[in-house]
Design a protein around this motif. Structure first.
Motif, PDB file in Angstrom:
ATOM      1  N   LEU A 146      30.824  43.876  41.339  1.00 50.09           N
ATOM      2  CA  LEU A 146      30.183  44.323  42.566  1.00 50.09           C
ATOM      3  C   LEU A 146      29.462  45.643  42.333  1.00 50.09           C
ATOM      4  CD1 LEU A 146      29.827  43.823  45.641  1.00 50.09           C
ATOM      5  CD2 LEU A 146      31.867  45.237  45.966  1.00 50.09           C
ATOM      6  N   SER A 147      28.241  45.722  42.802  1.00 50.53           N
ATOM      7  CA  SER A 147      27.438  46.937  42.691  1.00 50.53           C
ATOM      8  C   SER A 147      27.497  47.699  44.006  1.00 50.53           C
ATOM      9  CB  SER A 147      25.989  46.553  42.386  1.00 50.53           C
ATOM     10  OG  SER A 147      25.147  47.657  42.557  1.00 50.53           O
ATOM     11  N   GLU A 148      27.461  49.012  43.927  1.00 52.49           N
ATOM     12  CA  GLU A 148      27.453  49.840  45.134  1.00 52.49           C
ATOM     13  C   GLU A 148      26.203  49.586  45.973  1.00 52.49           C
ATOM     14  OE1 GLU A 148      28.094  53.958  44.167  1.00 52.49           O
ATOM     15  OE2 GLU A 148      30.043  53.553  43.265  1.00 52.49           O
ATOM     16  N   SER A 149      25.156  49.049  45.362  1.00 55.16           N
ATOM     17  CA  SER A 149      23.915  48.777  46.090  1.00 55.16           C
ATOM     18  C   SER A 149      23.901  47.399  46.757  1.00 55.16           C
ATOM     19  CB  SER A 149      22.718  48.909  45.146  1.00 55.16           C
ATOM     20  OG  SER A 149      22.810  47.961  44.101  1.00 55.16           O
ATOM     21  N   ASP A 150      24.924  46.588  46.518  1.00 61.50           N
ATOM     22  CA  ASP A 150      25.042  45.285  47.172  1.00 61.50           C
ATOM     23  C   ASP A 150      25.111  45.498  48.684  1.00 61.50           C
ATOM     24  OD1 ASP A 150      27.035  43.153  48.398  1.00 61.50           O
ATOM     25  OD2 ASP A 150      26.193  42.246  46.584  1.00 61.50           O
ATOM     26  N   PRO A 151      24.386  44.690  49.473  1.00 59.19           N
ATOM     27  CA  PRO A 151      24.380  44.878  50.936  1.00 59.19           C
ATOM     28  C   PRO A 151      25.773  44.874  51.569  1.00 59.19           C
ATOM     29  CG  PRO A 151      22.681  43.317  50.288  1.00 59.19           C
ATOM     30  CD  PRO A 151      23.474  43.622  49.061  1.00 59.19           C
ATOM     31  N   ASN A 152      26.645  43.969  51.135  1.00 57.46           N
ATOM     32  CA  ASN A 152      28.011  43.945  51.682  1.00 57.46           C
ATOM     33  C   ASN A 152      28.791  45.190  51.276  1.00 57.46           C
ATOM     34  OD1 ASN A 152      27.625  41.472  52.919  1.00 57.46           O
ATOM     35  ND2 ASN A 152      28.353  40.326  51.146  1.00 57.46           N
ATOM     36  N   ALA A 153      28.588  45.640  50.048  1.00 53.43           N
ATOM     37  CA  ALA A 153      29.267  46.845  49.573  1.00 53.43           C
ATOM     38  C   ALA A 153      28.805  48.060  50.380  1.00 53.43           C
ATOM     39  CB  ALA A 153      28.984  47.053  48.091  1.00 53.43           C
ATOM     40  N   LYS A 154      27.507  48.155  50.613  1.00 49.21           N
ATOM     41  CA  LYS A 154      26.977  49.271  51.402  1.00 49.21           C
ATOM     42  C   LYS A 154      27.551  49.272  52.820  1.00 49.21           C
ATOM     43  CE  LYS A 154      22.546  50.373  49.372  1.00 49.21           C
ATOM     44  NZ  LYS A 154      21.110  50.481  49.628  1.00 49.21           N
ATOM     45  N   LEU A 167      44.173  43.659  49.548  1.00 45.17           N
ATOM     46  CA  LEU A 167      43.106  42.666  49.388  1.00 45.17           C
ATOM     47  C   LEU A 167      42.715  42.459  47.917  1.00 45.17           C
ATOM     48  CD1 LEU A 167      40.840  43.892  52.323  1.00 45.17           C
ATOM     49  CD2 LEU A 167      42.528  42.058  52.369  1.00 45.17           C
ATOM     50  N   TYR A 168      43.154  43.361  47.045  1.00 43.67           N
ATOM     51  CA  TYR A 168      42.817  43.323  45.621  1.00 43.67           C
ATOM     52  C   TYR A 168      43.566  42.197  44.930  1.00 43.67           C
ATOM     53  CZ  TYR A 168      42.067  45.162  40.869  1.00 43.67           C
ATOM     54  OH  TYR A 168      41.716  45.333  39.560  1.00 43.67           O
ATOM     55  N   GLN A 169      42.880  41.454  44.064  1.00 46.82           N
ATOM     56  CA  GLN A 169      43.478  40.316  43.378  1.00 46.82           C
ATOM     57  C   GLN A 169      43.564  40.483  41.866  1.00 46.82           C
ATOM     58  OE1 GLN A 169      40.802  37.331  44.938  1.00 46.82           O
ATOM     59  NE2 GLN A 169      42.267  36.801  46.537  1.00 46.82           N
ATOM     60  N   GLY A 170      43.294  41.676  41.381  1.00 52.04           N
ATOM     61  CA  GLY A 170      43.387  41.921  39.949  1.00 52.04           C
ATOM     62  C   GLY A 170      44.823  42.117  39.507  1.00 52.04           C
ATOM     63  N   GLN A 171      45.020  42.180  38.215  1.00 49.76           N
ATOM     64  CA  GLN A 171      46.337  42.403  37.635  1.00 49.76           C
ATOM     65  C   GLN A 171      46.529  43.886  37.343  1.00 49.76           C
ATOM     66  OE1 GLN A 171      48.579  39.887  37.262  1.00 49.76           O
ATOM     67  NE2 GLN A 171      47.043  38.652  38.297  1.00 49.76           N
ATOM     68  N   GLY A 179      39.301  40.729  41.432  1.00 57.10           N
ATOM     69  CA  GLY A 179      38.767  40.093  42.622  1.00 57.10           C
ATOM     70  C   GLY A 179      39.202  40.806  43.894  1.00 57.10           C
ATOM     71  N   CYS A 180      38.452  40.555  44.947  1.00 55.22           N
ATOM     72  CA  CYS A 180      38.769  41.090  46.263  1.00 55.22           C
ATOM     73  C   CYS A 180      38.436  39.995  47.277  1.00 55.22           C
ATOM     74  CB  CYS A 180      37.963  42.344  46.561  1.00 55.22           C
ATOM     75  SG  CYS A 180      38.216  42.981  48.229  1.00 55.22           S
ATOM     76  N   ALA A 195      33.324  36.037  44.741  1.00 57.64           N
ATOM     77  CA  ALA A 195      33.478  35.940  43.291  1.00 57.64           C
ATOM     78  C   ALA A 195      33.196  37.250  42.570  1.00 57.64           C
ATOM     79  CB  ALA A 195      32.557  34.852  42.752  1.00 57.64           C
ATOM     80  N   LYS A 196      32.706  38.241  43.265  1.00 60.25           N
ATOM     81  CA  LYS A 196      32.389  39.516  42.615  1.00 60.25           C
ATOM     82  C   LYS A 196      33.658  40.339  42.427  1.00 60.25           C
ATOM     83  CE  LYS A 196      27.677  39.567  44.196  1.00 60.25           C
ATOM     84  NZ  LYS A 196      26.664  40.239  44.988  1.00 60.25           N
ATOM     85  N   ARG A 197      33.709  41.041  41.309  1.00 58.31           N
ATOM     86  CA  ARG A 197      34.872  41.862  40.975  1.00 58.31           C
ATOM     87  C   ARG A 197      34.628  43.305  41.399  1.00 58.31           C
ATOM     88  NH1 ARG A 197      36.254  40.967  34.956  1.00 58.31           N
ATOM     89  NH2 ARG A 197      37.846  42.367  35.659  1.00 58.31           N
ATOM     90  N   VAL A 198      35.668  43.952  41.892  1.00 57.91           N
ATOM     91  CA  VAL A 198      35.580  45.350  42.310  1.00 57.91           C
ATOM     92  C   VAL A 198      36.301  46.232  41.292  1.00 57.91           C
ATOM     93  CG1 VAL A 198      35.406  44.782  44.765  1.00 57.91           C
ATOM     94  CG2 VAL A 198      37.644  45.207  43.770  1.00 57.91           C
ATOM     95  N   ALA A 199      35.886  47.481  41.198  1.00 57.01           N
ATOM     96  CA  ALA A 199      36.520  48.422  40.286  1.00 57.01           C
ATOM     97  C   ALA A 199      37.933  48.736  40.767  1.00 57.01           C
ATOM     98  CB  ALA A 199      35.699  49.707  40.215  1.00 57.01           C
ATOM     99  N   ALA A 200      38.882  48.765  39.866  1.00 60.05           N
ATOM    100  CA  ALA A 200      40.268  49.052  40.231  1.00 60.05           C
ATOM    101  C   ALA A 200      40.390  50.428  40.886  1.00 60.05           C
ATOM    102  CB  ALA A 200      41.162  48.976  38.996  1.00 60.05           C
TER     103      ALA A 200
END
Length: 102
Positions: free
Chosen positions: A32-40, A70-74, A81-82, A87-92
């Motif tokens: 996921l990019s910070e510039s993604d509309p949903n992220a913004k 909501l985080y789905q990473g290990q 995942g979030c 399907a986009k991954r977020v920074a831990a």
């Protein structure tokens, strides 16, 4: 019905290929990019220490994606995942305004 060695080998190879493909798909998942509309819209940042505290007064020190419900990473993953971003991954060590630790 008795399984033959040949059918066992074919089934085993198919299962191994499926697992390998699933791992590759997970590794290649788009971050996921910070510039993604949903992220913004949710104020997502890749580094929680850079949250605009004036705009997001609900932020508290120590909140980050890796300890959000909501985080789905290990544990130990740099991204995962979030449920909010498909399907986009977020920074831990990221954060967004939907942070929840329920």
């Amino acid at each position: 019905m008795k399984a033959s060695r040949r059918s066992f080998m074919i089934l085993g190879a198919s299962a191994a290929a499926s697992l390998a493909y699933a791992r590759l798909a997970r590794a290649d998942a788009q971050r996921l990019s910070e510039s993604d509309p949903n992220a913004k819209q949710l104020g997502y940042v890749e580094d929680a220490s850079k949250v605009d505290k004036g705009r997001y007064s609900n932020y508290a020190a120590g909140q980050e994606c890796s300890n959000c419900s909501l985080y789905q990473g290990q544990p130990g993953d740099d991204a995962g995942g979030c449920t909010l971003f498909g399907a986009k991954r977020v920074a831990a060590h990221g954060w967004c305004s939907s942070y929840s630790n329920l």
